[in-house]
Design a protein around this motif. Structure first.
Motif, mmCIF file in Angstrom:
data_model
loop_
_atom_site.group_PDB
_atom_site.id
_atom_site.type_symbol
_atom_site.label_atom_id
_atom_site.label_comp_id
_atom_site.label_asym_id
_atom_site.label_seq_id
_atom_site.Cartn_x
_atom_site.Cartn_y
_atom_site.Cartn_z
ATOM 1 N N TYR A 3 92.641 4.278 19.934
ATOM 2 C CA TYR A 3 93.209 2.964 20.222
ATOM 3 C C TYR A 3 92.918 2.583 21.666
ATOM 4 O O TYR A 3 93.152 3.384 22.570
ATOM 5 C CB TYR A 3 94.721 2.935 20.029
ATOM 6 C CG TYR A 3 95.192 2.919 18.607
ATOM 7 C CD1 TYR A 3 94.536 2.191 17.635
ATOM 8 C CD2 TYR A 3 96.325 3.631 18.239
ATOM 9 C CE1 TYR A 3 94.990 2.172 16.321
ATOM 10 C CE2 TYR A 3 96.789 3.616 16.935
ATOM 11 C CZ TYR A 3 96.117 2.886 15.984
ATOM 12 O OH TYR A 3 96.559 2.865 14.696
ATOM 13 N N PRO A 153 89.010 -0.074 10.468
ATOM 14 C CA PRO A 153 90.396 0.338 10.201
ATOM 15 C C PRO A 153 91.178 0.661 11.470
ATOM 16 O O PRO A 153 92.384 0.417 11.540
ATOM 17 C CB PRO A 153 90.260 1.575 9.311
ATOM 18 C CG PRO A 153 88.829 1.923 9.240
ATOM 19 C CD PRO A 153 88.039 0.797 9.819
ATOM 20 N N ILE A 154 90.510 1.181 12.476
ATOM 21 C CA ILE A 154 91.175 1.499 13.745
ATOM 22 C C ILE A 154 91.663 0.210 14.404
ATOM 23 O O ILE A 154 92.815 0.097 14.823
ATOM 24 C CB ILE A 154 90.225 2.269 14.692
ATOM 25 C CG1 ILE A 154 89.861 3.623 14.094
ATOM 26 C CG2 ILE A 154 90.848 2.429 16.086
ATOM 27 C CD1 ILE A 154 88.708 4.329 14.778
ATOM 28 N N SER A 156 92.108 -2.724 12.978
ATOM 29 C CA SER A 156 93.101 -3.374 12.123
ATOM 30 C C SER A 156 94.487 -2.776 12.371
ATOM 31 O O SER A 156 95.477 -3.499 12.530
ATOM 32 C CB SER A 156 92.699 -3.219 10.660
ATOM 33 O OG SER A 156 93.674 -3.762 9.817
ATOM 34 N N SER A 157 94.553 -1.465 12.421
ATOM 35 C CA SER A 157 95.816 -0.790 12.691
ATOM 36 C C SER A 157 96.325 -1.135 14.096
ATOM 37 O O SER A 157 97.514 -1.393 14.289
ATOM 38 C CB SER A 157 95.620 0.724 12.551
ATOM 39 O OG SER A 157 96.790 1.410 12.894
ATOM 40 N N TYR A 158 95.423 -1.159 15.063
ATOM 41 C CA TYR A 158 95.799 -1.522 16.431
ATOM 42 C C TYR A 158 96.397 -2.927 16.456
ATOM 43 O O TYR A 158 97.445 -3.157 17.069
ATOM 44 C CB TYR A 158 94.578 -1.449 17.367
ATOM 45 C CG TYR A 158 94.877 -2.005 18.740
ATOM 46 C CD1 TYR A 158 95.444 -1.202 19.720
ATOM 47 C CD2 TYR A 158 94.635 -3.347 19.043
ATOM 48 C CE1 TYR A 158 95.750 -1.715 20.974
ATOM 49 C CE2 TYR A 158 94.942 -3.863 20.288
ATOM 50 C CZ TYR A 158 95.496 -3.042 21.243
ATOM 51 O OH TYR A 158 95.812 -3.559 22.474
ATOM 52 N N LYS A 160 97.852 -4.635 14.123
ATOM 53 C CA LYS A 160 99.172 -4.675 13.483
ATOM 54 C C LYS A 160 100.242 -4.141 14.430
ATOM 55 O O LYS A 160 101.331 -4.712 14.512
ATOM 56 C CB LYS A 160 99.156 -3.866 12.188
ATOM 57 C CG LYS A 160 98.441 -4.558 11.061
ATOM 58 C CD LYS A 160 98.407 -3.701 9.816
ATOM 59 C CE LYS A 160 97.544 -4.374 8.748
ATOM 60 N NZ LYS A 160 97.299 -3.490 7.615
ATOM 61 N N ARG A 161 99.944 -3.064 15.124
ATOM 62 C CA ARG A 161 100.920 -2.456 16.026
ATOM 63 C C ARG A 161 101.167 -3.296 17.284
ATOM 64 O O ARG A 161 102.219 -3.210 17.894
ATOM 65 C CB ARG A 161 100.447 -1.074 16.472
ATOM 66 C CG ARG A 161 100.520 -0.050 15.401
ATOM 67 C CD ARG A 161 100.103 1.291 15.946
ATOM 68 N NE ARG A 161 100.135 2.288 14.907
ATOM 69 C CZ ARG A 161 100.074 3.575 15.131
ATOM 70 N NH1 ARG A 161 99.969 4.026 16.365
ATOM 71 N NH2 ARG A 161 100.100 4.424 14.135
#
Length: 171
Positions: A3, A153-154, A156-158, A160-161
């Motif tokens: 991240y 995906p990394i 996308s997750s970042y 969202k957080r």
């Protein structure tokens, strides 16, 4: 590790004030798809002005690229910055050079780039701040395109957080 410390739409959202407020005294900049479209020989006037603004704020700059010497020297010709070619990112060699060159601590260095598996990891391995930018364009080699698929995906997750960190213009 994967991240970034922060994501930006492009380099122009990263202001000298933003860097100074976070104690950043030196930056490592990538070239391709960070400062200019992949393969662009020289920086545009807007990039030169942005770099000038960073330097005017007293922030040291190293342009570090995994490209060959000719590419990096041509791009940096009129920028008056330290340059590193064949920088071997994600290894933190370029960050260690900044520590020695400017007497800077890891937490006062930011690596700015468009790739998770080179720029962000370089920052992570070197203990620096990682500022990830959206790639300028998608005209890239097959290897880079493959890495972009792995990055999705990394990122996308970042997102969202950290969705509350993005301005409307960045969303």
């Amino acid at each position: 590790m994967f991240y970034p410390s922060r994501h930006f739409k492009n380099i122009y959202f990263i202001t000298p004030e933003y860097l100074k407020e976070r104690g950043i005294s030196a930056v490592v900049l990538d070239i391709d798809n960070t400062l200019a479209p992949y393969g662009t020989a020289t920086p545009g006037d807007d990039v030169k002005a942005w770099i000038s603004g960073i330097k005017d704020a007293g922030i040291n700059i190293v342009i570090a690229s995994n490209n060959k010497r000719d590419r990096v020297e041509l791009f940096c010709k009129d920028l008056d910055v330290i340059q590193m070619y064949n920088s071997k990112k994600p290894l933190p060699t370029c960050i260690k050079r900044i520590y020695k060159e400017f007497g800077t601590k890891p937490e006062n260095v930011a690596v700015i780039g468009d790739q998770i598996f080179t720029d962000v990891l370089c920052a992570s391995f070197g203990g620096a701040v990682s500022l990830h930018v959206t790639p300028i364009n998608d005209s890239e080699s097959k290897l880079i395109k493959f890495k972009r698929l792995l990055e999705k995906p990394i990122l996308s997750s970042y997102r969202k957080r950290h969705r509350d960190e993005f301005t409307e213009e960045e969303k």
